[in-house]
Design a protein around this motif. Structure first.
Motif, PDB file in Angstrom:
ATOM      1  N   VAL A  74      29.641 -42.761  -7.405  1.00 44.78           N
ATOM      2  CA  VAL A  74      29.143 -43.917  -8.149  1.00 44.78           C
ATOM      3  C   VAL A  74      27.994 -43.451  -9.032  1.00 44.78           C
ATOM      4  O   VAL A  74      27.073 -42.788  -8.563  1.00 44.78           O
ATOM      5  CB  VAL A  74      28.640 -45.016  -7.186  1.00 44.78           C
ATOM      6  CG1 VAL A  74      28.082 -46.191  -7.972  1.00 44.78           C
ATOM      7  CG2 VAL A  74      29.747 -45.475  -6.259  1.00 44.78           C
ATOM      8  N   ASP A  75      28.061 -43.803 -10.293  1.00 38.88           N
ATOM      9  CA  ASP A  75      26.956 -43.514 -11.192  1.00 38.88           C
ATOM     10  C   ASP A  75      26.900 -44.597 -12.251  1.00 38.88           C
ATOM     11  O   ASP A  75      27.771 -44.668 -13.114  1.00 38.88           O
ATOM     12  CB  ASP A  75      27.120 -42.146 -11.855  1.00 38.88           C
ATOM     13  CG  ASP A  75      25.822 -41.694 -12.499  1.00 38.88           C
ATOM     14  OD1 ASP A  75      25.436 -40.539 -12.284  1.00 38.88           O
ATOM     15  OD2 ASP A  75      25.174 -42.492 -13.209  1.00 38.88           O
ATOM     16  N   VAL A  76      25.904 -45.452 -12.179  1.00 42.38           N
ATOM     17  CA  VAL A  76      25.799 -46.547 -13.136  1.00 42.38           C
ATOM     18  C   VAL A  76      25.143 -46.113 -14.436  1.00 42.38           C
ATOM     19  O   VAL A  76      25.139 -46.857 -15.397  1.00 42.38           O
ATOM     20  CB  VAL A  76      25.053 -47.755 -12.537  1.00 42.38           C
ATOM     21  CG1 VAL A  76      25.807 -48.296 -11.342  1.00 42.38           C
ATOM     22  CG2 VAL A  76      23.633 -47.397 -12.155  1.00 42.38           C
ATOM     23  N   LYS A  77      24.581 -44.920 -14.464  1.00 42.57           N
ATOM     24  CA  LYS A  77      23.998 -44.428 -15.706  1.00 42.57           C
ATOM     25  C   LYS A  77      25.083 -44.259 -16.769  1.00 42.57           C
ATOM     26  O   LYS A  77      24.878 -44.565 -17.930  1.00 42.57           O
ATOM     27  CB  LYS A  77      23.312 -43.080 -15.453  1.00 42.57           C
ATOM     28  CG  LYS A  77      22.718 -42.458 -16.680  1.00 42.57           C
ATOM     29  CD  LYS A  77      22.071 -41.135 -16.358  1.00 42.57           C
ATOM     30  CE  LYS A  77      21.559 -40.461 -17.602  1.00 42.57           C
ATOM     31  NZ  LYS A  77      21.132 -39.104 -17.358  1.00 42.57           N
ATOM     32  N   GLU A  78      26.220 -43.781 -16.332  1.00 45.34           N
ATOM     33  CA  GLU A  78      27.319 -43.542 -17.256  1.00 45.34           C
ATOM     34  C   GLU A  78      28.039 -44.832 -17.634  1.00 45.34           C
ATOM     35  O   GLU A  78      28.504 -44.988 -18.725  1.00 45.34           O
ATOM     36  CB  GLU A  78      28.314 -42.558 -16.634  1.00 45.34           C
ATOM     37  CG  GLU A  78      27.739 -41.173 -16.442  1.00 45.34           C
ATOM     38  CD  GLU A  78      27.410 -40.497 -17.757  1.00 45.34           C
ATOM     39  OE1 GLU A  78      28.234 -40.554 -18.683  1.00 45.34           O
ATOM     40  OE2 GLU A  78      26.316 -39.919 -17.856  1.00 45.34           O
ATOM     41  N   ARG A  79      28.167 -45.725 -16.677  1.00 42.09           N
ATOM     42  CA  ARG A  79      28.903 -46.965 -16.946  1.00 42.09           C
ATOM     43  C   ARG A  79      28.587 -47.982 -15.869  1.00 42.09           C
ATOM     44  O   ARG A  79      28.272 -47.632 -14.744  1.00 42.09           O
ATOM     45  CB  ARG A  79      30.409 -46.679 -16.983  1.00 42.09           C
ATOM     46  CG  ARG A  79      31.012 -46.308 -15.645  1.00 42.09           C
ATOM     47  CD  ARG A  79      32.382 -45.707 -15.785  1.00 42.09           C
ATOM     48  NE  ARG A  79      32.402 -44.474 -16.513  1.00 42.09           N
ATOM     49  CZ  ARG A  79      32.089 -43.302 -15.998  1.00 42.09           C
ATOM     50  NH1 ARG A  79      31.709 -43.207 -14.745  1.00 42.09           N
ATOM     51  NH2 ARG A  79      32.163 -42.218 -16.717  1.00 42.09           N
ATOM     52  N   GLY A  80      28.700 -49.245 -16.226  1.00 35.51           N
ATOM     53  CA  GLY A  80      28.618 -50.304 -15.232  1.00 35.51           C
ATOM     54  C   GLY A  80      30.014 -50.567 -14.702  1.00 35.51           C
ATOM     55  O   GLY A  80      30.977 -49.913 -15.088  1.00 35.51           O
ATOM     56  N   PHE A  81      30.134 -51.546 -13.849  1.00 36.65           N
ATOM     57  CA  PHE A  81      31.432 -51.864 -13.275  1.00 36.65           C
ATOM     58  C   PHE A  81      31.914 -53.195 -13.819  1.00 36.65           C
ATOM     59  O   PHE A  81      31.136 -54.136 -13.939  1.00 36.65           O
ATOM     60  CB  PHE A  81      31.328 -51.910 -11.747  1.00 36.65           C
ATOM     61  CG  PHE A  81      30.982 -50.577 -11.158  1.00 36.65           C
ATOM     62  CD1 PHE A  81      31.975 -49.650 -10.886  1.00 36.65           C
ATOM     63  CD2 PHE A  81      29.660 -50.244 -10.908  1.00 36.65           C
ATOM     64  CE1 PHE A  81      31.653 -48.413 -10.365  1.00 36.65           C
ATOM     65  CE2 PHE A  81      29.337 -49.004 -10.395  1.00 36.65           C
ATOM     66  CZ  PHE A  81      30.337 -48.084 -10.115  1.00 36.65           C
ATOM     67  N   SER A  82      33.200 -53.277 -14.136  1.00 32.71           N
ATOM     68  CA  SER A  82      33.740 -54.529 -14.645  1.00 32.71           C
ATOM     69  C   SER A  82      34.185 -55.447 -13.509  1.00 32.71           C
ATOM     70  O   SER A  82      34.278 -56.642 -13.699  1.00 32.71           O
ATOM     71  CB  SER A  82      34.889 -54.285 -15.619  1.00 32.71           C
ATOM     72  OG  SER A  82      35.759 -53.306 -15.149  1.00 32.71           O
ATOM     73  N   VAL A  83      34.446 -54.884 -12.331  1.00 35.63           N
ATOM     74  CA  VAL A  83      34.782 -55.685 -11.155  1.00 35.63           C
ATOM     75  C   VAL A  83      34.064 -55.082  -9.951  1.00 35.63           C
ATOM     76  O   VAL A  83      34.116 -53.871  -9.745  1.00 35.63           O
ATOM     77  CB  VAL A  83      36.302 -55.699 -10.881  1.00 35.63           C
ATOM     78  CG1 VAL A  83      36.612 -56.492  -9.614  1.00 35.63           C
ATOM     79  CG2 VAL A  83      37.071 -56.266 -12.065  1.00 35.63           C
ATOM     80  N   ILE A  84      33.391 -55.929  -9.190  1.00 36.40           N
ATOM     81  CA  ILE A  84      32.765 -55.510  -7.940  1.00 36.40           C
ATOM     82  C   ILE A  84      33.317 -56.403  -6.842  1.00 36.40           C
ATOM     83  O   ILE A  84      33.306 -57.626  -6.961  1.00 36.40           O
ATOM     84  CB  ILE A  84      31.231 -55.616  -8.005  1.00 36.40           C
ATOM     85  CG1 ILE A  84      30.687 -54.692  -9.101  1.00 36.40           C
ATOM     86  CG2 ILE A  84      30.611 -55.289  -6.645  1.00 36.40           C
ATOM     87  CD1 ILE A  84      29.196 -54.820  -9.323  1.00 36.40           C
ATOM     88  N   LEU A  85      33.822 -55.783  -5.775  1.00 33.09           N
ATOM     89  CA  LEU A  85      34.385 -56.502  -4.640  1.00 33.09           C
ATOM     90  C   LEU A  85      33.508 -56.281  -3.421  1.00 33.09           C
ATOM     91  O   LEU A  85      33.123 -55.154  -3.140  1.00 33.09           O
ATOM     92  CB  LEU A  85      35.801 -55.992  -4.335  1.00 33.09           C
ATOM     93  CG  LEU A  85      36.803 -56.007  -5.481  1.00 33.09           C
ATOM     94  CD1 LEU A  85      38.096 -55.325  -5.059  1.00 33.09           C
ATOM     95  CD2 LEU A  85      37.062 -57.425  -5.935  1.00 33.09           C
ATOM     96  N   SER A  86      33.202 -57.334  -2.713  1.00 31.75           N
ATOM     97  CA  SER A  86      32.442 -57.221  -1.473  1.00 31.75           C
ATOM     98  C   SER A  86      33.185 -57.966  -0.373  1.00 31.75           C
ATOM     99  O   SER A  86      33.211 -59.188  -0.339  1.00 31.75           O
ATOM    100  CB  SER A  86      31.038 -57.807  -1.641  1.00 31.75           C
ATOM    101  OG  SER A  86      30.387 -57.824  -0.384  1.00 31.75           O
ATOM    102  N   ASP A  87      33.768 -57.202   0.520  1.00 30.84           N
ATOM    103  CA  ASP A  87      34.465 -57.760   1.675  1.00 30.84           C
ATOM    104  C   ASP A  87      33.646 -57.479   2.931  1.00 30.84           C
ATOM    105  O   ASP A  87      34.172 -57.379   4.032  1.00 30.84           O
ATOM    106  CB  ASP A  87      35.864 -57.137   1.786  1.00 30.84           C
ATOM    107  CG  ASP A  87      36.741 -57.847   2.797  1.00 30.84           C
ATOM    108  OD1 ASP A  87      36.535 -59.047   3.023  1.00 30.84           O
ATOM    109  OD2 ASP A  87      37.627 -57.187   3.376  1.00 30.84           O
ATOM    110  N   MET A  88      32.326 -57.329   2.756  1.00 30.05           N
ATOM    111  CA  MET A  88      31.461 -57.021   3.893  1.00 30.05           C
ATOM    112  C   MET A  88      31.436 -58.188   4.862  1.00 30.05           C
ATOM    113  O   MET A  88      31.440 -59.346   4.452  1.00 30.05           O
ATOM    114  CB  MET A  88      30.030 -56.722   3.421  1.00 30.05           C
ATOM    115  CG  MET A  88      29.909 -55.468   2.597  1.00 30.05           C
ATOM    116  SD  MET A  88      28.195 -55.040   2.222  1.00 30.05           S
ATOM    117  CE  MET A  88      27.753 -56.276   1.032  1.00 30.05           C
ATOM    118  N   CYS A  89      31.396 -57.840   6.139  1.00 26.84           N
ATOM    119  CA  CYS A  89      31.351 -58.855   7.181  1.00 26.84           C
ATOM    120  C   CYS A  89      30.515 -58.306   8.329  1.00 26.84           C
ATOM    121  O   CYS A  89      30.679 -57.144   8.701  1.00 26.84           O
ATOM    122  CB  CYS A  89      32.767 -59.174   7.654  1.00 26.84           C
ATOM    123  SG  CYS A  89      32.836 -60.488   8.873  1.00 26.84           S
ATOM    124  N   PRO A  90      29.622 -59.109   8.873  1.00 24.01           N
ATOM    125  CA  PRO A  90      28.843 -58.623  10.006  1.00 24.01           C
ATOM    126  C   PRO A  90      29.720 -58.478  11.241  1.00 24.01           C
ATOM    127  O   PRO A  90      30.817 -59.048  11.301  1.00 24.01           O
ATOM    128  CB  PRO A  90      27.800 -59.721  10.210  1.00 24.01           C
ATOM    129  CG  PRO A  90      28.464 -60.959   9.711  1.00 24.01           C
ATOM    130  CD  PRO A  90      29.319 -60.501   8.555  1.00 24.01           C
TER     131      PRO A  90
END
Length: 168
Positions: A74-90
């Protein structure tokens, strides 16, 4: 990449000769030789991965595909993300109010990563989400990694104690 006179140094030329995208590959090669951090089948996360030299070295150390290793860079310096998914669950405790609160916190962390720092109280999950949904322009002080016009999907555990919760 180059010495004081602007000429390519030994490591830069050697990286090019060996097919590495940057001379920084040799830093990880040295670490790997000394400490053997990346074993076949390892799961590796490379933060700040651009231009990708460490990813190259890490891939070389994963071993055969059958070992099941994985590398994510992952490197946001080069580019951002067009889709971010978060399926996190405690880890679910069975206490719905507690589980929903922890789920909310995980979701807020994903939201904060995506759009940057929020100006509302972190404890008020619903208010923050409403503020985010009603905002059309990003705050110029925010440093999120979601591209303008991108999509963010966050999973939250349901909780009947939340005002406005309607079980349908």
């Amino acid at each position: 990449m180059s010495g004081a006179g602007g000429t390519a140094d030994f490591f830069y030329r050697e990286a090019q000769r060996l097919g590495y995208v940057a001379r920084s590959a040799f830093k990880l090669i040295q670490i790997q030789k000394q400490h053997k951090l990346i074993a076949p089948g390892a799961a590796v996360l490379d933060l700040g991965c651009a231009p990708g030299a460490w990813l190259q070295v890490a891939c070389q150390n994963l071993g055969p595909l059958e070992k099941g290793g994985v590398i994510v860079g992952v490197d946001v310096k080069e580019r951002g993300f067009s889709v971010i998914l978060s399926d996190m669950c405690p880890v679910v405790s069975g206490i719905t109010t507690k589980d929903a609160a922890i789920s909310c916190e995980l979701g807020m962390r994903a939201l904060s990563l995506a759009v940057g720092k929020m100006k509302a109280k972190d404890s008020d999950c619903i208010a923050i989400l409403e503020k985010f949904q009603s905002s059309t322009e990003p705050d110029p002080d925010e440093d999120g990694i979601l591209r303008r016009g991108g999509s963010l999907v966050i999973k939250f555990l349901e909780n009947e104690d939340i005002p406005g919760y309607d079980q349908q």
